[in-house]
Design a protein around this motif. Structure first.
Motif, PDB file in Angstrom:
ATOM      1  N   ILE A  20       0.882  -1.042   0.149  1.00  0.00           N
ATOM      2  CA  ILE A  20       0.001  -0.131  -0.081  1.00  0.00           C
ATOM      3  C   ILE A  20       0.997   1.198  -0.031  1.00  0.00           C
ATOM      4  O   ILE A  20       1.862   1.352   0.609  1.00  0.00           O
ATOM      5  N   ARG A  21       0.498   2.195  -0.629  1.00  0.00           N
ATOM      6  CA  ARG A  21       1.332   3.610  -0.685  1.00  0.00           C
ATOM      7  C   ARG A  21       0.744   4.464   0.150  1.00  0.00           C
ATOM      8  O   ARG A  21      -0.453   4.723   0.253  1.00  0.00           O
ATOM      9  N   VAL A  22       1.265   5.118   0.920  1.00  0.00           N
ATOM     10  CA  VAL A  22       0.913   6.200   1.799  1.00  0.00           C
ATOM     11  C   VAL A  22       1.691   7.332   1.503  1.00  0.00           C
ATOM     12  O   VAL A  22       3.071   7.621   1.342  1.00  0.00           O
ATOM     13  N   ASP A  23       1.088   8.641   1.319  1.00  0.00           N
ATOM     14  CA  ASP A  23       1.889   9.882   0.883  1.00  0.00           C
ATOM     15  C   ASP A  23       2.543  10.111   2.292  1.00  0.00           C
ATOM     16  O   ASP A  23       1.735  10.444   3.139  1.00  0.00           O
ATOM     17  N   ALA A  24       3.626  10.686   2.380  1.00  0.00           N
ATOM     18  CA  ALA A  24       4.561  11.096   3.240  1.00  0.00           C
ATOM     19  C   ALA A  24       5.454  12.075   3.076  1.00  0.00           C
ATOM     20  O   ALA A  24       6.378  12.424   3.636  1.00  0.00           O
ATOM     21  N   SER A  25       5.084  13.286   2.372  1.00  0.00           N
ATOM     22  CA  SER A  25       5.728  14.304   1.814  1.00  0.00           C
ATOM     23  C   SER A  25       5.898  15.263   3.182  1.00  0.00           C
ATOM     24  O   SER A  25       4.576  15.598   3.649  1.00  0.00           O
ATOM     25  N   GLY A  26       6.916  15.544   3.711  1.00  0.00           N
ATOM     26  CA  GLY A  26       7.151  16.306   4.888  1.00  0.00           C
ATOM     27  C   GLY A  26       6.512  17.646   4.962  1.00  0.00           C
ATOM     28  O   GLY A  26       5.995  18.386   5.898  1.00  0.00           O
ATOM     29  N   PHE A  27       6.507  18.263   3.427  1.00  0.00           N
ATOM     30  CA  PHE A  27       6.166  19.500   3.497  1.00  0.00           C
ATOM     31  C   PHE A  27       4.678  19.604   3.125  1.00  0.00           C
ATOM     32  O   PHE A  27       4.239  20.824   3.348  1.00  0.00           O
ATOM     33  N   LYS A  28       4.021  18.466   3.499  1.00  0.00           N
ATOM     34  CA  LYS A  28       2.513  18.772   3.137  1.00  0.00           C
ATOM     35  C   LYS A  28       1.769  18.958   4.445  1.00  0.00           C
ATOM     36  O   LYS A  28       0.581  18.828   4.262  1.00  0.00           O
ATOM     37  N   GLY A  29       2.497  18.738   5.566  1.00  0.00           N
ATOM     38  CA  GLY A  29       1.822  18.955   6.709  1.00  0.00           C
ATOM     39  C   GLY A  29       2.380  18.754   8.056  1.00  0.00           C
ATOM     40  O   GLY A  29       3.589  18.563   8.255  1.00  0.00           O
ATOM     41  N   THR A  30       1.771  18.738   9.190  1.00  0.00           N
ATOM     42  CA  THR A  30       2.287  18.515  10.566  1.00  0.00           C
ATOM     43  C   THR A  30       2.529  16.802  10.595  1.00  0.00           C
ATOM     44  O   THR A  30       1.974  16.213  10.068  1.00  0.00           O
ATOM     45  N   MET A  31       3.068  16.561  11.859  1.00  0.00           N
ATOM     46  CA  MET A  31       3.338  15.379  12.065  1.00  0.00           C
ATOM     47  C   MET A  31       1.874  14.427  12.348  1.00  0.00           C
ATOM     48  O   MET A  31       1.644  13.574  12.027  1.00  0.00           O
ATOM     49  N   MET A  32       1.135  15.375  13.191  1.00  0.00           N
ATOM     50  CA  MET A  32      -0.277  15.017  13.413  1.00  0.00           C
ATOM     51  C   MET A  32      -1.053  14.686  12.093  1.00  0.00           C
ATOM     52  O   MET A  32      -1.637  13.716  12.034  1.00  0.00           O
ATOM     53  N   LYS A  33      -0.762  15.527  11.113  1.00  0.00           N
ATOM     54  CA  LYS A  33      -1.552  15.231   9.919  1.00  0.00           C
ATOM     55  C   LYS A  33      -0.935  14.065   9.122  1.00  0.00           C
ATOM     56  O   LYS A  33      -1.965  13.244   8.436  1.00  0.00           O
ATOM     57  N   GLY A  34       0.353  13.709   9.311  1.00  0.00           N
ATOM     58  CA  GLY A  34       0.973  12.695   8.606  1.00  0.00           C
ATOM     59  C   GLY A  34       0.127  11.414   9.279  1.00  0.00           C
ATOM     60  O   GLY A  34      -0.105  10.430   8.649  1.00  0.00           O
TER      61      GLY A  34
END
Lengths: 388, 532
Positions: A110-124
């Motif tokens: 499964i693919r999960v988006d983990a782009s650091g610039f797209k939000g906070t740790m909580m959002k991740g």
């Protein structure tokens, strides 16, 4: 001081305890997240990376990902491979889905988006759980069972805290179905079997999604630091399941009686608290149950420089936070109680010493008192006392 | 700390020698090992499963410069974990401001955020220097970092430097193999290899300082610059003090220990006549090109009594101080030998073995222990697995072993090399020796059936790589103290009861760890090439 979306994603994904987290990132991201996770568990290393290099920046990282998937498949006896897609492949536009499809592996990927610039740790964390949710399946309800959502296995005291919550719920006749994210792949996909989702401050998006798709109700409660928050956890669960249970009957106050004079001395002591979503619950316990005065309360998503300045201007005699507050505590020559991620200069391996629940309240109180009583003031402080 | 050496002593005569010296230096190392080394083990553990970002080396180098503040130009996650640079996990870089690039910045550029960050950092931290460290993302989106720094320079009151620190431009898989092969060849010639470090975050910081901070100066003939990464590294402060002391006695002055010094000292570095470099060769060449500063490569051949002597003679000769140097060297060497001789009677009655990685300094440790300290060293257990994991080729490993054997033969050292011994092999050695010097290679089995003492020298061995005769004598004194302690026969540490991976020891035996290690090894081999 927030870790960004990549860290939140990694933490959520690595909580599937028999999954491999394949970080599609340059080496540095993989190193950082793995390092923090390894502090209190060096035996559980299930992450790998695709080593995105200058070559991948130019020609794309798809080939590297393809190689990594096949190797992950052969090197690990994992139930699931989670591809956490970091900043660089997001920017260069790798077609990760196509690579996953063409890999044609037997085990789920499964693919999960983990782009650091797209939000906070909580959002991740939130987004990752939603991305993993399609793995779940319809299943027969297990009566009097709940899921606990919002756990991270690299939280300080994670194992001990989960054990204590289980103990308290079991005492009320409630079983745990799945702990998200600290469960096996099988437990994760069978999460819809629970009667209720209890969300410990984070994972609300998953709760909403499961309500929509499986009709599974949820309740959001504070991380259960202290007696009152523990009672709230148990009462909420038992009320929602129509069982009715009063935790008050289960509380043994004898340990507190043994140190009542010290507890009296603690009253009105000024302190500062910083942490993730659980900071408010910690502050509540300190304020309402130990009688400490909270002078500065901040979360990791707030401005860190302001927090430091506020603490410097305060009369705080202790800081409750992560290892990142060590220098500030040292500068002010006051103790630091570590409870919030990341804790990298202490370990928590004994799973009978929680910070949450009834036993956690005792343990936290003991830790606070010991920190104060054994703290060695420097000569400057002693001189001050002499002058008085 | 005196208690350590006096505790449960067996031999009063030895005890007298051990406790009669100034123990402050050793105490500092033990203190650092206890409180810092324990955290540093995290880095060693993580290197089995990955490699730290190039950027972490840059953060580390900046942290060495007094009052300098790095600005991480990238997403928050980079600054978050780089606070713990693997070179000094025990001393995080707490002040690591970040431009916190978000999705919009990736699309529209992060230049404005960098401009604001420079102004804010200047105001909030009042730094001695600001160093802008780009990350993968700012490198990818193509922000004009050099242009912004040029523009902002005139608006702040401290130097502003930028570094090519983008994480994806890290070292290649070939780099370790090349370094090891060159080093193994150099054991025969005693000439330092012309190693190049591609993608070294530390070196890139210093190169930026040479290009953007240093200024041409009038040269002073007795001044030297030392390469020194030591403000936060344990064991190194003492070595710097010793080097300064010995140079001082020879009439040579240390101008700057770069980068562990002030911004002003770095700026004035070209006033030295010579740069003494161990690691960052490109820096020496760049300073030579820009300012004409001569350079001297220090290498592992400069370890040990003979090596230290050669080092001071060669440097002094470049500065025309040969006469002063001869006198100082003779006195210092004689004093250190006298101190070591106090323990010789005690050492000679013990048989010992050493375990180490097959790294470039290993033959020299053996030489120092055997010839300088005169310990009866019979066995050398070599672990090549860590090198294989780092993509060292079989050809290079064999070259290392062959040249190491020749190295010992040429020096008439009767040492049996046991490459990649199994635990069974090590247990056999335990039966043949009295103590086993262990440099992070074998599992911590403090107790074994044969009563062989296992001494962890992973921290204290720093003393053997110093530039001072006295440090070697200190190592001998530490060792004598340790051997003189009575062992508790009932000791059986929990850690020695655990099961370890038979090949990658001391990694724990767990399929998850084994899988991750194999996975990293594969991916590093596949993905880190310098390109076709």
């Amino acid at each position: 001081m927030d870790g960004g979306k990549f860290f939140g994603t990694f933490r959520a994904c690595s909580g599937i305890t028999d999954a491999v987290v394949l970080n599609h990132v340059p080496i540095g991201c993989n190193w950082g997240a793995g390092m923090f996770k390894s502090i209190s568990d060096q035996s559980d290393v299930r992450h790998a990376c695709t080593v995105i290099n200058e070559r991948e920046i130019v020609f794309g990282g798809e080939k590297s990902l393809q190689e990594a998937l096949h190797r992950a498949d052969s090197h690990y006896q994992a139930s699931l491979i989670i591809v956490a897609v970091g900043d660089v492949p997001s920017v260069i536009g790798d077609d990760v889905e196509a690579v996953i499809t063409s890999a044609n592996l037997k085990k789920p990927i499964i693919r999960v988006d983990a782009s650091g610039f797209k939000g906070t740790m909580m959002k991740g964390y939130e987004d990752a759980l939603v991305s993993l949710a399609p793995l779940m399946k319809d299943c027969q309800m297990v009566k009097r069972s709940v899921n606990l959502i919002g756990v991270c296995l690299d939280d300080f005291k994670a194992d001990a805290d989960v054990k204590e919550m289980k103990r308290m719920l079991k005492g009320a006749g409630i079983e745990i179905n799945s702990i998200i994210s600290n469960c096996s792949y099988d437990q994760f996909i069978n999460a819809p079997a629970a009667e209720l989702n209890i969300i410990l401050g984070r994972g609300v998006s998953l709760g909403r999604l499961m309500l929509e798709k499986y009709g599974l109700p949820y309740e959001v409660i504070d991380y259960p630091y202290g007696i009152e928050a523990s009672k709230k956890l148990i009462c909420t669960a038992s009320d929602k399941l129509g069982m009715g249970f009063d935790l008050e009957m289960d509380i043994n106050f004898n340990p507190f009686k043994r140190i009542y004079i010290w507890l009296n001395e603690l009253l009105d002591t000024p302190v500062s608290v910083i942490g993730d979503f659980s900071a408010h619950s910690m502050a509540n316990f300190l304020d309402c149950e130990l009688g400490l005065e909270i002078e500065v309360l901040s979360t990791i998503e707030s401005d860190y420089f302001s927090f430091m300045q506020d603490v410097r201007r305060s009369n705080s005699m202790m800081i409750f936070g992560s290892s990142f507050e060590k220098k500030l505590a040292s500068e002010l020559e006051i103790p630091l109680i570590r409870y919030s991620y990341p804790v990298f200069d202490q370990v928590s391996i004994y799973n009978d010493s929680p910070y949450v629940g009834i036993r956690g309240a005792i343990n936290l109180t003991e830790t606070i008192l010991n920190s104060i009583m054994s703290f060695e003031c420097n000569s400057k402080h002693n001189e001050g006392v002499m002058c008085l | 700390m005196a208690m350590i050496f006096r505790y449960l002593n067996q031999n009063d005569d030895i005890e007298h020698h051990i406790s009669s010296e100034n123990e402050a230096e050793i105490r500092n190392i033990i203190y650092d090992r206890t409180f810092s080394g324990i955290l540093q083990a995290t880095s060693i553990h993580c290197h089995r499963f990955g490699l730290n970002c190039k950027l972490s080396g840059s953060v580390y180098a900046v942290s060495e410069i007094r009052g300098a503040i790095p600005i991480m130009h990238g997403p928050a996650g980079c600054a978050f974990h780089h606070r713990l640079t693997p070179m000094k996990i025990y001393s995080p870089s707490y002040n690591l401001p970040c431009t916190n690039l978000k999705e919009n910045d990736v699309i529209y550029g992060g230049e404005e955020k960098l401009r604001n960050a420079i102004a804010e950092v200047h105001q909030c931290y009042q730094p001695s220097m600001i160093v802008v460290l780009p990350t993968c993302i700012s490198g990818l989106i193509g922000d004009d970092i050099a242009g912004i720094c040029e523009e902002k320079k005139s608006k702040i009151h401290c130097p502003l430097v930028y570094v090519s620190s983008e994480g994806f431009a890290h070292r290649s898989k070939e780099s370790l193999d090349v370094l090891l092969a060159d080093s193994a060849k150099a054991w025969k010639t005693s000439k330092p290899p012309d190693g190049k470090l591609r993608g070294c975050g530390q070196e890139d910081v210093i190169l930026s300082l040479v290009d953007q901070l240093m200024e041409a100066q009038d040269v002073t003939e007795d001044l030297v610059n030392l390469e020194y990464f030591g403000r936060f590294r344990y064991g190194s402060k003492m070595d710097l003090q010793e080097t300064q002391r010995l140079f001082g006695l020879m009439g040579i002055r240390v101008n700057a220990a770069i980068p562990s010094c002030t911004v002003e000292q770095i700026k004035l570095a070209p006033s030295a006549v010579l740069n003494i470099i161990f690691r960052n060769r490109r820096v020496a060449k760049r300073m030579n090109e820009r300012f004409g500063t001569d350079y001297f490569y220090k290498w592992v051949t400069h370890f040990g009594f003979d090596g230290i002597e050669r080092f001071y003679r060669e440097v002094a000769s470049k500065l025309g101080h040969e006469g002063d140097a001869s006198c100082v060297i003779e006195q210092e060497k004689a004093l250190a030998l006298k101190n070591i001789n106090k323990f010789y009677k005690y050492f000679k009655s013990h048989r010992c073995a050493l375990s180490a990685q097959a790294f470039f300094f290993t033959p020299y440790i053996v030489e120092i222990i055997s010839k300088d300290i005169r310990l009866p060293l019979s066995y050398l257990c070599i672990n090549t697995q860590f090198l294989r994991n780092g993509y060292a080729s079989e050809e290079t490993i064999q070259l290392i072993l062959k040249n190491m054997r020749e190295f010992f033969e040429n020096r008439e050292l009767e040492i049996e090399i046991i490459a990649d011994p199994t635990m069974n092999d090590i247990c056999k050695i335990f039966k043949k020796v009295d103590f086993f010097l262990n440099d992070h290679i074998i599992p911590p089995m403090n107790q074994n059936e044969n009563g062989c003492k296992i001494i962890d020298i992973s921290s204290i061995s720093h003393l053997l790589f110093g530039t001072s005769f006295r440090e070697i004598a200190d190592f001998a004194r530490y060792l004598a103290g340790y051997l003189n302690k009575r062992t508790n026969a009932n000791r059986r540490p929990i850690v020695s009861r655990l099961k370890y991976d038979p090949i990658n020891y001391p990694m724990i035996d767990d399929p998850r760890c084994a899988g991750s290690r194999a996975m990293w090894s594969d991916m590093w081999a596949l993905g880190s090439s310098i390109g076709d």
